[in-house]
Design a protein around this motif. Structure first.
Motif, short mmCIF file in Angstrom:
data_model
loop_
_atom_site.label_atom_id
_atom_site.label_comp_id
_atom_site.label_asym_id
_atom_site.label_seq_id
_atom_site.Cartn_x
_atom_site.Cartn_y
_atom_site.Cartn_z
N THR A 6 0.90 -1.09 -0.05
CA THR A 6 -0.15 0.03 0.03
C THR A 6 0.77 1.08 0.04
O THR A 6 0.64 2.10 -0.81
N GLY A 7 1.96 1.40 0.83
CA GLY A 7 2.90 2.18 0.82
C GLY A 7 3.39 2.72 -0.48
O GLY A 7 3.84 3.80 -0.90
N GLU A 8 3.97 1.40 -1.29
CA GLU A 8 4.52 1.78 -2.62
C GLU A 8 3.50 2.29 -3.51
O GLU A 8 4.17 3.03 -4.12
N PHE A 9 2.41 1.67 -3.45
CA PHE A 9 1.34 2.07 -4.59
C PHE A 9 1.03 3.84 -4.21
O PHE A 9 1.07 4.58 -4.99
N LEU A 10 1.25 4.09 -2.84
CA LEU A 10 0.87 5.62 -2.41
C LEU A 10 1.86 6.47 -2.82
O LEU A 10 1.53 7.52 -3.38
N LEU A 15 4.25 10.56 -6.60
CA LEU A 15 5.31 10.99 -7.18
C LEU A 15 5.03 11.24 -8.57
O LEU A 15 5.22 12.32 -9.63
N ILE A 16 3.98 10.33 -9.22
CA ILE A 16 3.21 10.85 -10.54
C ILE A 16 2.55 11.97 -10.37
O ILE A 16 2.59 12.78 -11.51
N ALA A 74 14.51 14.24 -2.84
CA ALA A 74 15.00 15.31 -3.25
C ALA A 74 15.41 15.43 -4.56
O ALA A 74 15.28 16.36 -5.40
N ILE A 75 16.23 14.11 -5.02
CA ILE A 75 16.53 14.06 -6.44
C ILE A 75 15.28 14.13 -7.43
O ILE A 75 15.25 14.69 -8.51
N ILE A 76 14.33 13.41 -7.40
CA ILE A 76 13.15 13.42 -7.99
C ILE A 76 12.38 14.64 -8.04
O ILE A 76 12.15 15.08 -9.11
N LEU A 77 12.35 15.33 -6.70
CA LEU A 77 11.65 16.70 -6.93
C LEU A 77 12.37 17.81 -7.83
O LEU A 77 11.87 18.69 -8.35
N GLY A 78 13.95 17.66 -7.58
CA GLY A 78 14.59 18.39 -8.30
C GLY A 78 14.61 18.26 -9.83
O GLY A 78 14.60 19.05 -10.34
#
Length: 102
Positions: A6-10, A15-16, A74-78
């Motif tokens: 559930t945490g992985e899907f959330l 992120l999407i 942080a990397i993905i948001l950047g």
């Protein structure tokens, strides 16, 4: 389905959603500054986590997962902030070539 799935899907859904919605909330300058700050901070977190791998507190699995999660976020948001900034800058500073009409 257990809580970890559930945490992985959330997390994937967040992120999407961030990829599509997050860049529209900030101005061009704010996105550029935040993205330019978050991207190297995230990589510094990853490399410092690798350097601190032998420390006693980093051997706890939950600490390592949190450290990796925060650094990866942080990397993905950047990246999420910098890609639209680049595309917008390219569109504004490099208009499409005009074709001669015969």
């Amino acid at each position: 389905m257990d809580w970890s799935k559930t945490g992985e899907f959330l997390g994937a859904a967040v992120l999407i959603a961030a990829l599509f919605l997050f860049p529209k909330w900030f101005s061009f300058r704010s996105r550029a500054i935040a993205g330019a700050a978050l991207f190297p901070i995230g990589w510094a977190g990853i490399f410092s986590g690798l350097a601190l791998g032998d420390q006693r507190f980093m051997q706890a699995e939950i600490v390592a997962w949190i450290w990796l999660g925060v650094s990866g976020t942080a990397i993905i948001l950047g990246f999420t902030l910098l890609v639209p900034v680049f595309l917008e800058w390219r569109r504004v500073h490099h208009p499409p070539k005009r074709r001669n009409k015969n």
